[in-house]
Design an enzyme around this catalytic site. Structure first.
Site, PDB file in Angstrom:
ATOM      1  CG  HIS A 283      -1.618   1.347   1.494  1.00  0.00           C
ATOM      2  ND1 HIS A 283      -2.827   1.444   0.983  1.00  0.00           N
ATOM      3  CD2 HIS A 283      -1.399   2.399   2.027  1.00  0.00           C
ATOM      4  CE1 HIS A 283      -3.367   2.719   1.330  1.00  0.00           C
ATOM      5  NE2 HIS A 283      -2.368   3.287   2.060  1.00  0.00           N
ATOM      6  CD  GLU A 284       2.589   3.667   3.689  1.00  0.00           C
ATOM      7  OE1 GLU A 284       2.788   4.434   3.453  1.00  0.00           O
ATOM      8  OE2 GLU A 284       1.237   3.408   4.258  1.00  0.00           O
ATOM      9  CG  HIS A 287       0.463   6.373  -0.645  1.00  0.00           C
ATOM     10  ND1 HIS A 287      -0.777   6.923  -1.017  1.00  0.00           N
ATOM     11  CD2 HIS A 287       0.226   5.721   0.687  1.00  0.00           C
ATOM     12  CE1 HIS A 287      -1.669   6.613  -0.204  1.00  0.00           C
ATOM     13  NE2 HIS A 287      -1.083   5.901   0.789  1.00  0.00           N
ATOM     14  CD  GLU A 362      -4.455   6.679   2.410  1.00  0.00           C
ATOM     15  OE1 GLU A 362      -4.103   5.313   2.305  1.00  0.00           O
ATOM     16  OE2 GLU A 362      -3.552   7.735   2.415  1.00  0.00           O
ATOM     17  CG  ASP A 366      -6.484   0.702   0.042  1.00  0.00           C
ATOM     18  OD1 ASP A 366      -5.575   0.477   0.743  1.00  0.00           O
ATOM     19  OD2 ASP A 366      -7.591   0.873   0.815  1.00  0.00           O
TER      20      ASP A 366
HETATM   21 ZN    ZN Z   1      -1.969   5.285   2.498  1.00  0.00          ZN
END
Ligand code: ZN
Length: 420
Positions: A283-284, A287, A362, A366
């Site tokens: 997930h990070e 980004h 986000e 995801d």
């Molecule tokens: Zn996040």
């Protein structure tokens, strides 16, 4: 007569904005509180596998306690701001300091920072209560009073070490380039912000926390493999001792380009399995891959530019100084202080928009994690576990979360990941 009339107008506008913001904050709290109360007796069907009844009861209690605290703080903050602006306290403090320190650029920089520190003292009792009463009673506080005071003193020292030269440069530009100073000021501050993105995790975070590279072993192998697979050349994955202060867990991403780094809280590593941690890291990395960092830098640059434009405009307006009790030959510092105090009355209304952008990011991160893990399940499991461990509010009010939530709610994230 003319001046007197405009005095009333400006201060009335201030009062209207303050009341509007305060009432909105309180109404949002009431909405959230009633939504939580409406669901408080039984764990909602969809969350049966997230929390057992006892944990759910506790999360309701925690949410309600924070809600009560936030409403009291909102009223207190409004009263303090009204006092600071309307009582003449600010000019009294400013001219008092000016008498002692003088009016050199260095003295002006100190005056600004000292006033900022004095104003922040009003919020100190609430910060203490939040940490040592509220968080404490739910087992989240891991800090001690000594550590808390040390943190405050370090923060104070840092504020002067960084703040004095920074403000000095802006004041210097202001006196040297009376027409274009604000554009140069913006350029200077923008470069400083970029520099801080790189330096903050290297120089400042270590003053407060211990950061260590993730230990060799199964977890590290797994995470490094993910980094390679996704083309995210991580030099290190670092672990921060967040458990020193709080039981809450988190992971974050700082820096950009080759200065990027991923930081995991030690509490997170304790709470999640290696597979779940891999999903959080995916997930990070999402980004990063989706370009969220440059996007946020651009948004922040636009905000800084607008702030400088407003400050520049106000420094040329005698009515602005006079209505707030200053004389118009007092330089830029009164405008800076008033800007710091009053800007949130306007920027507050942009919260929903900023959070909308953040929540969109986000969802994208995801979706990236889902793709990299070949399944939404590991990330969903980790989010559920984190909701449980952090006693997250599972049933926030829709308007409340639209206003304040930088992340979609658990149910929204699950739904989005299970779709298609
Ligand atoms: Zn996040």
């Amino acid at each position: 007569m003319n001046l007197k009339m405009s005095t009333n107008v400006i201060l009335n506008i201030f009062i209207i904005f303050l009341v509007l913001k305060t009432v909105t904050e309180l109404v949002l709290n009431v909405l959230n509180r009633s939504e939580v109360l409406a669901n408080k007796d039984k764990v909602p069907e969809v969350f049966r596998s997230v929390m057992d009844q006892a944990t759910y009861d506790r999360s309701v209690e925690y949410t309600l306690a924070k809600n009560r605290f936030s409403s009291i703080e909102t009223i207190y903050d409004a009263l303090v701001l009204a006092f600071i602006i309307l009582s003449g306290f600010l000019p009294w403090l400013f001219y008092g300091l000016q008498n002692v320190l003088g009016t050199s650029l260095l003295a002006q920089a100190f005056t600004f920072l000292i006033i900022t520190v004095i104003l922040s003292l009003f919020g100190l009792p609430f910060e203490w209560y939040s940490q040592f009463r509220l968080e404490e009673s739910f087992g989240f506080n891991k800090s001690t009073l000594a550590l808390w005071i040390t943190d405050k003193l370090k923060g104070l020292a840092l504020m002067f070490v960084i703040g004095v030269p920074l403000i000095w440069v802006v004041l210097k530009l202001f006196t040297q380039l009376p027409h274009t100073w604000w554009i140069w000021g913006f350029v200077f501050l923008f470069i400083f912000q970029i520099l801080m993105l790189v330096l903050y995790p290297r120089l400042i975070m270590p003053l407060f926390n211990k950061l260590e590279p993730l230990k060799e072993g199964e977890l590290k192998d797994r995470l490094m493999k993910l980094a390679r697979r996704t083309g995210f050349k991580a030099s290190t994955i670092q672990v921060i001792d967040g458990s020193k202060r709080s039981g809450h867990s988190n992971a974050f991403f700082t820096g950009f380009g080759k200065f990027r780094r991923i930081v995991l809280f030690d509490t997170l590593i304790e709470q999640l399995t290696p597979e779940e941690l891999e999903a959080v890291l995916a997930h990070e990395i999402g980004h990063y891959k989706k370009g969220h960092v440059p996007k946020m830098i651009i948004i922040s640059a636009i905000c800084t530019f607008l702030a400088f434009a407003v400050i520049a405009w106000l420094t040329s307006k005698a009515w602005f100084f006079e209505n707030f009790g200053f004389n118009s030959a007092s330089g830029m510092v009164p405008v800076l202080i008033l800007f710091v105090l009053l800007s949130s009355l306007v920027t507050f209304w942009f919260n929903p928009l900023m959070n909308l952008i953040s929540r969109k990011h986000e969802y994208e991160a995801d979706a990236f994690a889902k793709k990299e893990m070949d399944s939404p399940e590991p990330l969903i499991l980790s989010l559920r576990k984190l909701s449980e461990k952090n006693l997250a509010n599972l049933t926030p009010d829709k308007t409340f979360s639209a206003f304040y939530y930088s992340h979609p709610t658990l149910i929204e994230r699950e739904k989005a990941m299970r779709r298609d």
